[in-house]
Scaffold this active site. Structure first.
Site, mmCIF file in Angstrom:
data_model
loop_
_atom_site.group_PDB
_atom_site.id
_atom_site.type_symbol
_atom_site.label_atom_id
_atom_site.label_comp_id
_atom_site.label_asym_id
_atom_site.label_seq_id
_atom_site.Cartn_x
_atom_site.Cartn_y
_atom_site.Cartn_z
ATOM 1 N N ARG A 9 -5.104 0.975 -5.143
ATOM 2 C CA ARG A 9 -4.435 2.033 -4.384
ATOM 3 C C ARG A 9 -5.424 3.087 -3.931
ATOM 4 O O ARG A 9 -6.510 3.211 -4.475
ATOM 5 C CB ARG A 9 -3.369 2.691 -5.261
ATOM 6 C CG ARG A 9 -2.253 1.707 -5.575
ATOM 7 C CD ARG A 9 -0.987 2.440 -5.941
ATOM 8 N NE ARG A 9 0.021 1.445 -6.314
ATOM 9 C CZ ARG A 9 0.610 1.407 -7.500
ATOM 10 N NH1 ARG A 9 0.313 2.309 -8.407
ATOM 11 N NH2 ARG A 9 1.489 0.495 -7.760
ATOM 12 N N CYS A 10 -4.974 3.875 -2.934
ATOM 13 C CA CYS A 10 -5.827 4.880 -2.325
ATOM 14 C C CYS A 10 -6.365 5.826 -3.383
ATOM 15 O O CYS A 10 -5.633 6.167 -4.297
ATOM 16 C CB CYS A 10 -5.086 5.663 -1.247
ATOM 17 S SG CYS A 10 -3.956 6.923 -1.842
ATOM 18 N N PRO A 11 -7.611 6.278 -3.327
ATOM 19 C CA PRO A 11 -8.566 5.993 -2.246
ATOM 20 C C PRO A 11 -9.482 4.801 -2.528
ATOM 21 O O PRO A 11 -10.497 4.663 -1.863
ATOM 22 C CB PRO A 11 -9.380 7.293 -2.209
ATOM 23 C CG PRO A 11 -9.450 7.699 -3.656
ATOM 24 C CD PRO A 11 -8.143 7.260 -4.279
ATOM 25 N N ASP A 61 -2.789 -1.961 -0.034
ATOM 26 C CA ASP A 61 -2.317 -0.576 -0.073
ATOM 27 C C ASP A 61 -1.855 -0.132 1.317
ATOM 28 O O ASP A 61 -2.632 -0.199 2.273
ATOM 29 C CB ASP A 61 -3.476 0.315 -0.551
ATOM 30 C CG ASP A 61 -3.072 1.777 -0.629
ATOM 31 O OD1 ASP A 61 -1.865 2.054 -0.581
ATOM 32 O OD2 ASP A 61 -3.974 2.625 -0.723
#
Lengths: 364, 119
Positions: free
Chosen positions: B17-19, B44
């Protein structure tokens, strides 16, 4: 607010003394807010919330225009209430054309050419546009957008819930919606403005409440609180906005000095009190937590901070970086007397906080 | 935009998932010689916005975005091919992305984004 609960407990529809006093208070509150908005008191209805007023405003426009069509045109950065209504209608009709979402540029500003093209499609019946975006602050070109709507005979709902009382009150609309929270009023008071010239009709059973527009009795103490908040903030609005704008300018400059940072939204043509920025290769959730630990409360539009794990639809529609995002909404000085000290603290804390979070992310 | 001659280096950030997907991409670009094309695989949803934004902020080039609907191994994801500026300079491409300014190409790509000729 305590005084409002004391004075406003009675039912304004009853004829006993307390009821008559309650009616008078409700009328006075409506008059104060209507005057502030530059409209006749009969044009103003109180809704249970800003989003409820948006939904009702939209439904009445759509119902009155149902013989023209049923297509809604709105910008891609509208409040989720508008976007969900549009998507729901399109899904219910199994026709994606029932909802025209119009793109914005990198600043979050409506693309007027695409707006005109969307309005021109057959079946377009209602349009909705915010006066300014509550997340990134960018103001929308209301006058030009409304002019195009008029050319096509399509009514425009203007959503001013982000900036009413903080920025100039919109004048280019067919229906205007506000939320008392934007001018430090209580939650639970939505403002729905339907001028006599607007074709608006409530679908479903009629109601005698709120000019026949809302079927929920307004909560009088909340309405009194909203009117009081407006009266207090109106006098200071221009000064407050100028000070807030200068503080946000300082924050924008300070944030932009941090490497690999995107300061989002229009730098000048924007709400005075809102700032959003994204730090590349930082993590929004950790950054919010880190600043919170230092006593600085900020929000975030990053996916990791949302329950759905989807990033902010506003940032995504703009094509702005969505991770490492923080959002600052400055309260009015009357509510938060130390806000310039708070801004100074944030400016001081930000570089180290971003560096710490980036260091943490790089180690993952 | 011409596709690079050599097959790009692939970075698998599926499930991250981000980042982190953008971080993996940035790390790979830093590791490889300048101009190497890097293919990032990500699931994501934020990568859809963040990879183009990263490319714009760093002055890189996004060669390709492909939605992979289903594959024998791995399932649904999106592949992004990114390379450094120098790979396009030799092709006399127009000056790539200037820093954030008005007049950028349409911010939100139509979703889903596919490249012609790809599955």
């Amino acid at each position: 607010m305590a005084a409002a609960w004391e004075a406003g407990w009675a039912d304004p529809r009853r004829l006993h003394a307390e009821g008559r006093q309650a009616r008078r208070l409700l009328d006075d509150a409506r008059a104060v807010l209507a005057e502030g908005l530059g409209i006749a008191p009969e044009s103003l209805s109180f809704a249970p919330s800003g989003p409820a007023a948006l939904r009702t405003g939209l439904e009445g426009l759509a119902y009155a225009a149902r013989r023209t069509g049923s297509r809604l045109v709105a910008s891609a950065v509208e409040h989720s209430t508008i976007l969900l209504a549009g998507r729901h209608a399109a899904a219910a009709a199994s026709d994606p054309q029932q909802f025209g979402q119009v793109a914005v540029d990198l600043q979050g500003r409506l693309d007027l050419d695409r707006w005109a093209a969307a309005l021109a499609l057959p079946g377009s019946a209602v349009a909705a546009l915010q006066s300014a975006n509550g997340e990134v602050g960018t103001r929308q070109p209301l006058r030009a957008a409304h002019e195009q709507c008029r050319r096509h005979g399509i009514p425009l709902l203007v959503d001013a819930t982000a900036g009413l009382g903080r920025d100039a009150t919109p004048t280019d609309y067919d229906v205007l919606v506000g939320d008392a929270r934007s001018f430090a009023g209580p939650a639970g008071v939505g403002l729905l403005v339907v001028p006599p010239r607007t074709r608006w009709r409530r679908p479903g059973p009629p109601t005698e409440l709120e000019g026949g527009r809302i079927d929920v009795e307004p909560v009088l103490p909340l309405v009194l609180g909203a009117a009081e908040a407006w009266a207090q903030s109106a006098a200071a609005q221009a000064d407050d906005a100028a000070t807030a704008r200068a503080l946000i300018d300082r924050l924008r400059v300070a944030a932009a000095q941090i490497i690999d940072t995107e300061v989002v939204g229009d730098p000048a043509d924007r709400l005075p009190h809102v700032l959003t920025c994204s730090f590349l290769l930082a993590d929004g959730e950790t950054l919010v937590t880190e600043l919170d630990r230092q006593g600085i409360g900020v929000a975030s539009g990053s996916a990791c901070t949302s329950s759905t794990l989807e990033p902010s639809h506003v940032l995504a529609a703009m094509g702005a970086l969505t991770h490492g995002n923080i959002r600052i909404t400055l309260p009015m000085e009357s509510v938060s007397p130390h806000r310039d000290a708070d801004v100074a603290a944030l400016i001081a804390a930000l570089p180290a906080a971003v560096a710490a979070v980036r260091g943490q992310v790089a180690g993952r | 935009m011409t596709r690079p001659m050599t097959p790009p280096v692939t970075v698998d950030a599926r499930g991250l998932r981000c980042p982190l997907p953008v971080l993996r991409l940035a790390q790979a670009l830093a590791r490889e010689p300048v101009g190497t094309a890097v293919r990032l695989l990500a699931t994501d949803p934020a990568a859809r916005t963040d990879v183009p934004a990263f490319v714009r902020m760093r002055g890189l080039t996004l060669l390709e975005v492909v939605d992979v609907v289903a594959e024998a191994d791995g399932g649904e994801h999106t592949a992004y091919v990114v390379c450094g500026l120098s790979a396009t300079q030799s092709e006399a491409a127009p000056p790539a992305h200037p820093p954030a300014s008005p007049g950028m190409p349409p911010a939100a790509p139509p979703w889903p984004l596919t490249t012609p000729g790809e599955a």
